[in-house]
Scaffold this active site. Structure first.
Site, PDB file in Angstrom:
ATOM      1  N   ASP A   8       0.854  -1.187   0.000  1.00 37.21           N
ATOM      2  CA  ASP A   8       0.000   0.000   0.000  1.00 37.21           C
ATOM      3  C   ASP A   8       0.893   1.241   0.000  1.00 37.21           C
ATOM      4  O   ASP A   8       2.108   1.155   0.178  1.00 37.21           O
ATOM      5  CB  ASP A   8      -0.974  -0.018   1.169  1.00 37.21           C
ATOM      6  CG  ASP A   8      -0.296   0.040   2.525  1.00 37.21           C
ATOM      7  OD1 ASP A   8       0.914   0.290   2.568  1.00 37.21           O
ATOM      8  OD2 ASP A   8      -0.986  -0.171   3.537  1.00 37.21           O
ATOM      9  N   ASP A  22      -7.920  -7.324   1.674  1.00 35.10           N
ATOM     10  CA  ASP A  22      -6.862  -7.492   2.671  1.00 35.10           C
ATOM     11  C   ASP A  22      -7.359  -6.962   4.003  1.00 35.10           C
ATOM     12  O   ASP A  22      -8.229  -6.093   4.042  1.00 35.10           O
ATOM     13  CB  ASP A  22      -5.596  -6.723   2.267  1.00 35.10           C
ATOM     14  CG  ASP A  22      -5.686  -5.260   2.689  1.00 35.10           C
ATOM     15  OD1 ASP A  22      -5.100  -4.902   3.729  1.00 35.10           O
ATOM     16  OD2 ASP A  22      -6.372  -4.470   2.014  1.00 35.10           O
ATOM     17  N   CYS A  61     -13.086 -27.941  10.471  1.00 32.66           N
ATOM     18  CA  CYS A  61     -11.853 -27.415   9.872  1.00 32.66           C
ATOM     19  C   CYS A  61     -10.781 -28.507   9.818  1.00 32.66           C
ATOM     20  O   CYS A  61     -10.589 -29.246  10.788  1.00 32.66           O
ATOM     21  CB  CYS A  61     -11.347 -26.227  10.681  1.00 32.66           C
ATOM     22  SG  CYS A  61      -9.843 -25.468  10.024  1.00 32.66           S
ATOM     23  N   CYS A  68      -7.488 -27.769   9.150  1.00 30.72           N
ATOM     24  CA  CYS A  68      -6.177 -27.134   9.204  1.00 30.72           C
ATOM     25  C   CYS A  68      -5.265 -27.866  10.186  1.00 30.72           C
ATOM     26  O   CYS A  68      -5.717 -28.654  11.022  1.00 30.72           O
ATOM     27  CB  CYS A  68      -6.287 -25.656   9.559  1.00 30.72           C
ATOM     28  SG  CYS A  68      -6.525 -25.279  11.311  1.00 30.72           S
ATOM     29  N   CYS A  73      -6.364 -27.491  13.913  1.00 25.64           N
ATOM     30  CA  CYS A  73      -7.547 -28.249  14.324  1.00 25.64           C
ATOM     31  C   CYS A  73      -7.299 -29.758  14.307  1.00 25.64           C
ATOM     32  O   CYS A  73      -7.950 -30.506  15.037  1.00 25.64           O
ATOM     33  CB  CYS A  73      -8.729 -27.875  13.438  1.00 25.64           C
ATOM     34  SG  CYS A  73      -9.322 -26.187  13.744  1.00 25.64           S
ATOM     35  N   HIS A 117      -4.811 -20.648  12.230  1.00 20.46           N
ATOM     36  CA  HIS A 117      -6.195 -21.084  12.011  1.00 20.46           C
ATOM     37  C   HIS A 117      -7.037 -19.992  11.345  1.00 20.46           C
ATOM     38  O   HIS A 117      -7.770 -20.274  10.385  1.00 20.46           O
ATOM     39  CB  HIS A 117      -6.846 -21.495  13.336  1.00 20.46           C
ATOM     40  CG  HIS A 117      -8.318 -21.717  13.200  1.00 20.46           C
ATOM     41  ND1 HIS A 117      -8.868 -22.895  12.729  1.00 20.46           N
ATOM     42  CD2 HIS A 117      -9.371 -20.870  13.425  1.00 20.46           C
ATOM     43  CE1 HIS A 117     -10.194 -22.769  12.684  1.00 20.46           C
ATOM     44  NE2 HIS A 117     -10.517 -21.560  13.096  1.00 20.46           N
TER      45      HIS A 117
END
Length: 381
Positions: free
Chosen positions: A96, A270, A308, A310, A313, A339
């Site tokens: 940015d 974002d 989940c 991931c 998890c 996560h």
């Protein structure tokens, strides 16, 4: 003739909602849109390694011009070979312009036509940032996508103030393009401003589209306005932007806003939200917001989210993560950050799949119902 550094390819438009599935091509790889970009303010996504970001499916991250200018300095990043080499990230990077930080972090600022005078939020030193300087810093950083320097006015702002701000931002945009020295390697996006005023958004979009940027951002949202105001502004602003260029909604990362933004034609998002709330032990899950520090999880040996898959998890319990967060252990913050970022990147995959199947509207209803957004006084982030 050389290909432009940033190219947008439209793959499909959802028949149910008009949302679009696309691909953005950059010098450091391509990624499907709609996409969420994790924020690596100081050339690092807090507590996450580049390898972990790849593991969760991140293709593009955002870094911050203002903060990298202050430390370590763009000259050091350039000497290292640019941001990609400096931080060992071979995917795409967007920086940015620093405008938002100048206006949000510094209490002592003076806006002039030539730029903004303000004080360093770290040590109080007097600083000056202009469209030319913001562009020069980003050229040195070597990101794939750089942003034009703009003014991000507060919400609410009067029509008269916003009109002056929009006109100044348009003049600054021209100066940014004129100062851009690496146009064959870095694409520059213009930022459409105008607050909640439809005619000012039209004026801003008209000015910036005439300059033929590589893409266009919708700025000045997620600054305190109600969600319905954000959605209304997107509804009259996004159609003003070219269909063959990426569209980026700045600073938005709550699950409901990602879905609603995609439905209104946004390609890129974002936000620091997933990592910021992770540091306080707040998690995004398939059934809503979960504050793992709460006492009821002290003996809960199940995963953060049953739905989940991931790494977190699959391997760690709510009770263990609660213990880590309550004990101020860094590993706990690493797990919650991992996560939350995984959750949002997976959500964007689900949004893209729903566009492919022409059912994003149905997906929204299902998600909002499961997440609790349809309930009165639903808790958001």
């Amino acid at each position: 003739m050389n290909k432009p550094p940033i190219r947008y390819e439209l793959i499909k438009t959802c028949k149910q909602t008009g949302a679009r599935l696309g691909i953005v091509h950059t010098p450091h790889g391509s990624f499907e849109t709609p996409v969420f970009m994790p924020v690596g303010t100081l050339a690092t996504v807090k507590t996450m390694s580049p390898e972990e970001l790849k593991e969760i499916g991140a293709k593009i991250i955002l870094s911050n011009t203002y903060h990298l200018w202050l430390r370590p300095g763009e000259d050091i990043v350039k000497e290292a070979g640019g941001l990609h080499s400096f931080m060992n990230w071979d995917g795409a990077i967007l920086t940015d312009s620093g405008g938002f930080q100048v206006f949000s972090l510094s209490e002592f600022r003076r806006i002039e036509e030539e730029g903004v005078y303000f004080r360093n939020h770290l040590n109080g030193d007097k600083l000056f940032l202009s469209p030319e300087k913001a562009t020069e810093i980003q050229n040195a950083l070597g990101s794939d996508i750089i942003m034009a320097f703009d003014e991000c006015p507060p919400y609410p702002a009067s029509f008269d103030y916003m009109k002056q701000s929009v006109e100044r931002t348009s003049r600054w945009a021209e100066r940014c393009l004129a100062a851009h020295k690496r146009e064959n390697e870095q694409g520059m996006f213009g930022i459409v401003q105008g607050g909640e005023y439809e005619n000012l958004r039209k004026q801003s979009a008209r000015d910036l589209v005439s300059l033929d940027f590589s893409g266009y951002a919708v700025g000045g949202l997620s600054v305190g306005e109600p969600k319905e105001v954000m959605n209304r502004v997107l509804e009259f602003t996004v159609p003003l932007l070219p269909s063959d260029k990426p569209r980026y909604l700045m600073g938005v990362g709550s699950p409901d806003s990602l879905i609603d933004g995609a439905i209104r034609g946004i390609d890129m998002f974002d936000c620091v939200l997933p990592t910021r709330i992770a540091r306080n032990g707040t998690l995004m899950t398939s059934t809503g917001r979960l504050v793992v520090k709460n006492a009821k999880y002290a003996r809960d040996f199940g995963p953060l989210d049953e739905s989940c898959d991931c790494y977190v998890c699959r391997n760690y319990s709510r009770a263990y993560i609660r213990h880590l967060i309550k004990s101020n252990e860094t590993f706990g913050i690493r797990l919650t950050s991992y996560h939350n970022l995984y959750f949002l990147i997976k959500l964007m995959e689900q949004i893209r799949e729903s566009i492919r199947e022409d059912r994003l509207g149905d997906f929204r209803e299902e998600f909002f119902e499961r997440y609790g957004f349809n309930k009165p006084n639903a808790k958001n982030f």
